[in-house]
Enzyme design. Structure first.
Site, short mmCIF file in Angstrom:
data_model
loop_
_atom_site.label_atom_id
_atom_site.label_comp_id
_atom_site.label_asym_id
_atom_site.label_seq_id
_atom_site.Cartn_x
_atom_site.Cartn_y
_atom_site.Cartn_z
N GLN A 178 0.84 -1.20 0.00
CA GLN A 178 0.00 0.00 0.00
C GLN A 178 0.87 1.25 0.00
OE1 GLN A 178 -2.27 0.56 3.64
NE2 GLN A 178 -3.97 1.46 2.52
N GLY A 179 0.82 2.05 -1.07
CA GLY A 179 1.62 3.25 -1.19
C GLY A 179 0.83 4.49 -0.80
N TYR A 180 0.62 4.66 0.50
CA TYR A 180 -0.13 5.81 1.01
C TYR A 180 0.79 6.81 1.72
CZ TYR A 180 -4.95 4.07 0.22
OH TYR A 180 -6.13 3.67 -0.33
N SER A 181 1.27 6.45 2.91
CA SER A 181 2.00 7.39 3.77
C SER A 181 3.29 7.87 3.11
CB SER A 181 2.32 6.74 5.11
OG SER A 181 1.15 6.47 5.84
N SER A 184 4.29 -1.54 4.36
CA SER A 184 4.39 -2.91 4.87
C SER A 184 4.62 -3.90 3.73
CB SER A 184 3.12 -3.29 5.63
OG SER A 184 2.92 -2.45 6.73
N GLU A 230 -10.15 -1.97 5.12
CA GLU A 230 -9.07 -2.37 6.04
C GLU A 230 -9.60 -2.77 7.40
OE1 GLU A 230 -4.69 -0.63 7.30
OE2 GLU A 230 -6.30 0.78 6.87
N SER A 240 -3.56 7.68 12.85
CA SER A 240 -3.13 7.96 14.22
C SER A 240 -4.32 8.30 15.10
CB SER A 240 -2.14 9.13 14.23
OG SER A 240 -2.80 10.34 13.90
N GLU A 280 -4.71 10.86 16.89
CA GLU A 280 -5.09 12.26 16.73
C GLU A 280 -6.06 12.43 15.56
OE1 GLU A 280 -1.59 11.90 19.15
OE2 GLU A 280 -2.04 11.12 17.15
#
Length: 392
Positions: free
Chosen positions: A131-134, A166, A249, A371, A373
């Site tokens: 997964q290429g997100y962050s 990951s 997810e 997160s 937050e």
């Protein structure tokens, strides 16, 4: 929320339980308990073989529609399988991102050609996904991504960096959120691209974690390419697709997660009995509170899945993430207090026991997957109607 199971569900539970008992034998029996968060390095090739054995026997993609290669099972039966899988102490599967995230995303938003190309290899566990997100500076705030993709004829050319990816070092493909309209900001102008990993423009660098292992990676795209047909949804309209993936997810696999948590709690409790710390009233109280919290997690997970089944998934997923992440982090801290001074020592080559690994890896629970937050912002703004957080 109906927490009862039908006779058909009970028969399915028995079928799943018997199959797992019969097949977690021979060489596969040695894989019990291996893998999972912080331990993905354990017997990866052997767990891949096991995952393919599941596929050959019809135990992958259980909730996918039959026309897309799945079994079309009900939500309750999917939950039952994940529970029984965890109770059997079966090894962590290596195809989670393809089966639970990318596959359902393609079923919902992909083209017929994309489904025909990618769903069969996911079902058979022949291609693995990441997964290429962050990104650096765009972790929980996904809309701030700076990875860009531009069209050149019939090719998307991608430049940028992803982080905390990951299993990128084992993956064949990556689903990437990139900005394809340079004139836009935030949610607008983002696209959802399917990018092959085995090419000169992709560099994967494992990140060594506190546990000494490297299941996370940073990924660099330097002129990486993918075909124009490898976009899910319209160009510049990838945000709803990306959010849909995050919704998948937090699906039925969370029920199996609760069983794994229960096993970890029992390990901590048994260690407290062995070394006598269970006689400490504070430790005993914290163990009791952990048990109560675990029951809360299960009930809320079932409530969340009921909302998912009815199509009304809302803030429940954010509440669930807050609950389990904080519970699991606190369990890791409790484990260290039960171990006492021995928690501070390792073998000569930094060998960690299960409880030390639990503590170190669970420090990330309140960060990855959204997160704490960000989850609180979602709840405060979308549920409580509070003002949006000021942005710079």
């Amino acid at each position: 929320m109906d927490l009862t199971f039908s006779e058909e569900d009970d028969r399915f539970r028995e079928e799943a339980r018997e199959w797992l008992a019969d097949n977690l034998s021979g060489d596969f029996a040695e894989l019990k308990g291996l893998g999972g968060s912080g331990r993905e390095h354990e017997a990866f090739a052997e767990r891949l073989e096991w995952n393919r054995h599941l596929a050959e026997s019809g135990w992958t993609c259980l909730g996918w529609p039959t026309e897309h290669g799945g079994r079309g099972l009900s939500l309750s039966q999917q939950m039952i399988f994940h529970e029984e899988y965890a109770r059997a102490d079966a090894p962590a599967r290596v195809n989670h991102l393809g089966e639970e995230l990318l596959g359902p995303t393609l079923i919902a938003w992909g083209t017929d050609e994309q489904r025909a190309r990618f769903l069969p290899p996911i079902t058979a566990v022949k291609e693995l996904w990441c997964q290429g997100y962050s990104e650096p500076g765009a972790g929980s705030d996904l809309a701030a991504v700076r990875t860009r993709a531009r069209l050149a004829g019939d090719t998307w050319i991608i430049d940028g960096q992803k982080v905390w990816t990951s299993l990128a070092h084992h993956s064949d493909w990556c689903f990437v959120v990139a900005r394809t309209d340079p004139t836009t900001t935030r949610h607008a102008g983002l696209s959802y691209l399917l990018v092959p990993m085995d090419q000169p423009g992709v560099t994967v660098r494992p990140i060594v974690q506190l546990t000494g292992t490297s299941e996370f990676n940073e990924v660099f795209f330097d002129g990486a390419v993918t075909d124009t047909t490898m976009i899910v949804g319209a160009p510049g309209e990838g945000w709803p697709v990306a959010m849909g993936t995050l919704g998948f997810e937090r699906g039925v696999s969370t029920v199996g997660q609760q069983v794994g948590f229960a096993r970890e709690l029992e390990t901590v409790r048994n260690r407290a009995r062995e070394n006598g710390t269970i006689d400490d009233p504070i430790i005993a109280d914290r163990l009791a509170q952990a048990q109560v919290g675990l029951e809360v997690l299960r009930v809320h997970a079932l409530r969340t899945l009921s909302a998912y089944e009815s199509g009304s998934m809302g803030p429940e997923a954010s509440v669930a993430k807050l609950l389990w992440a904080r519970w699991h982090r606190d369990l890791g801290e409790l484990a260290m207090d039960v171990l006492g001074g021995s928690a501070l020592t390792t073998g000569p080559s930094y060998e960690l026991d299960d409880l030390q690994t639990l503590f170190l890896f669970s420090r990330a629970d309140t960060i990855y997957g959204g997160s704490d937050e960000i989850q609180r912002n979602i709840i405060s703004e979308r549920v409580l109607g509070m003002p949006r957080e000021p942005r710079p």
